[in-house]
Write a protein that holds these residues in place. Structure first.
Motif, PDB file in Angstrom:
ATOM      1  N   UNK A 155       0.854  -1.181   0.000  1.00 47.40           N
ATOM      2  CA  UNK A 155       0.000   0.000   0.000  1.00 47.40           C
ATOM      3  C   UNK A 155       0.894   1.236   0.000  1.00 47.40           C
ATOM      4  N   UNK A 156       0.813   2.034  -1.040  1.00 45.82           N
ATOM      5  CA  UNK A 156       1.647   3.238  -1.163  1.00 45.82           C
ATOM      6  C   UNK A 156       0.850   4.427  -0.636  1.00 45.82           C
ATOM      7  N   UNK A 157       1.422   5.133   0.344  1.00 43.84           N
ATOM      8  CA  UNK A 157       0.686   6.149   1.100  1.00 43.84           C
ATOM      9  C   UNK A 157       1.275   7.553   0.906  1.00 43.84           C
ATOM     10  N   UNK A 158       0.828   8.266  -0.115  1.00 49.04           N
ATOM     11  CA  UNK A 158       1.299   9.635  -0.315  1.00 49.04           C
ATOM     12  C   UNK A 158       0.488  10.639   0.511  1.00 49.04           C
ATOM     13  N   UNK A 159       1.036  11.834   0.741  1.00 51.03           N
ATOM     14  CA  UNK A 159       0.254  12.916   1.342  1.00 51.03           C
ATOM     15  C   UNK A 159      -0.570  13.607   0.254  1.00 51.03           C
ATOM     16  N   UNK A 160      -0.725  14.908   0.310  1.00 54.02           N
ATOM     17  CA  UNK A 160      -1.504  15.648  -0.681  1.00 54.02           C
ATOM     18  C   UNK A 160      -0.944  15.408  -2.084  1.00 54.02           C
ATOM     19  N   UNK A 161      -1.835  15.070  -3.022  1.00 55.06           N
ATOM     20  CA  UNK A 161      -1.425  14.801  -4.396  1.00 55.06           C
ATOM     21  C   UNK A 161      -1.451  16.082  -5.223  1.00 55.06           C
ATOM     22  N   UNK A 162      -0.445  16.231  -6.081  1.00 55.21           N
ATOM     23  CA  UNK A 162      -0.384  17.383  -6.978  1.00 55.21           C
ATOM     24  C   UNK A 162      -0.217  16.896  -8.415  1.00 55.21           C
ATOM     25  N   UNK A 163      -0.305  17.825  -9.346  1.00 54.77           N
ATOM     26  CA  UNK A 163      -0.113  17.503 -10.752  1.00 54.77           C
ATOM     27  C   UNK A 163       1.268  17.934 -11.244  1.00 54.77           C
ATOM     28  N   UNK A 164       2.225  17.977 -10.341  1.00 63.31           N
ATOM     29  CA  UNK A 164       3.579  18.364 -10.701  1.00 63.31           C
ATOM     30  C   UNK A 164       4.255  17.344 -11.592  1.00 63.31           C
ATOM     31  N   UNK A 165       5.441  17.683 -12.107  1.00 61.73           N
ATOM     32  CA  UNK A 165       6.165  16.787 -13.010  1.00 61.73           C
ATOM     33  C   UNK A 165       6.834  15.636 -12.272  1.00 61.73           C
TER      34      UNK A 165
END
Length: 211
Positions: A155-165
């Motif tokens: 399970x991969x747990x990122x914080x806030x997601x963005x549309x960055x490169x």
């Protein structure tokens, strides 16, 4: 590798398909509406229209694959049990095929809080957790289903997601959460998921990822 990607029309799913194809993997993108795949992906990645309520179709999509990756989840504050329900269908299909490697997207608040997080970060984390309580509860139930399954899950747990490169420059903590991790681009979430496929330390673990 032969990969199947669920949730392939979402932000993370599209990035998984794009990066996996660029790396030379054989990718099947599981979609409900092929029109939602960008032209570039529709042209280069085989895709299968699979009603997620069709157990036989889902099972066929995961059979014989080296890994299954999922970007399935809620797209707003009201989860409606989406992650738990849809991931459960994938789990049942994989278990019917004897298990296998499965990587899914979860969220940082589902994992343990870093013991050394600064107070402001802890406050923000709790505020966001209150606003998105339903989403995180859904993801926690999804992770409980993973833990009870016969799959080699991560399970991969990122914080806030963005549309960055895509940068490839992020922190990874197996079984934990990066300190003061506030955001991660969807492209880097996909990068992390692909990188973790062959990482034995990540099997049956939650993995925190953040800049």
């Amino acid at each position: 590798m032969r990969l199947t990607v669920f949730g392939a029309t979402g932000g993370v799913g599209q990035e998984i398909v794009r990066q996996a194809r660029a790396a030379g993997h054989e990718v099947t993108a599981v979609v409900r509406d092929p029109a939602r795949l960008p032209d570039g992906l529709r042209d280069t990645a085989p895709h299968t229209v699979v009603p997620l309520g069709d157990g036989a179709a889902v099972r066929a999509a995961v059979a014989g694959r080296d890994a299954v990756l999922s970007g399935l989840g809620a797209r707003g504050r009201r989860a409606g049990g989406v992650a738990e329900r849809l991931t459960g269908q994938v789990l049942r299909a994989m278990e019917a095929e004897g298990g296998g490697r499965l990587l899914v997207v979860s969220a940082a608040p589902v994992g343990p809080e870093p013991a050394d997080d600064p107070l402001p970060d802890r406050v923000v984390r709790r505020l966001i957790g209150a606003v998105l309580k339903e989403v995180y509860a859904d993801l926690a139930r999804m992770e409980a289903a993973l833990a009870a399954s016969a799959t080699d899950w991560t399970s991969v747990r990122p914080p806030k997601l963005t549309n960055g490169p895509l940068t490839g420059a992020y922190r990874t903590v197996v079984g934990g959460t990066p300190r003061s991790g506030r955001s991660l681009a969807r492209a880097d979430v996909a990068h992390a998921m692909l990188a973790l496929i062959d990482d034995p330390s990540a099997v049956k673990q939650g993995v925190g990822v953040a800049y």
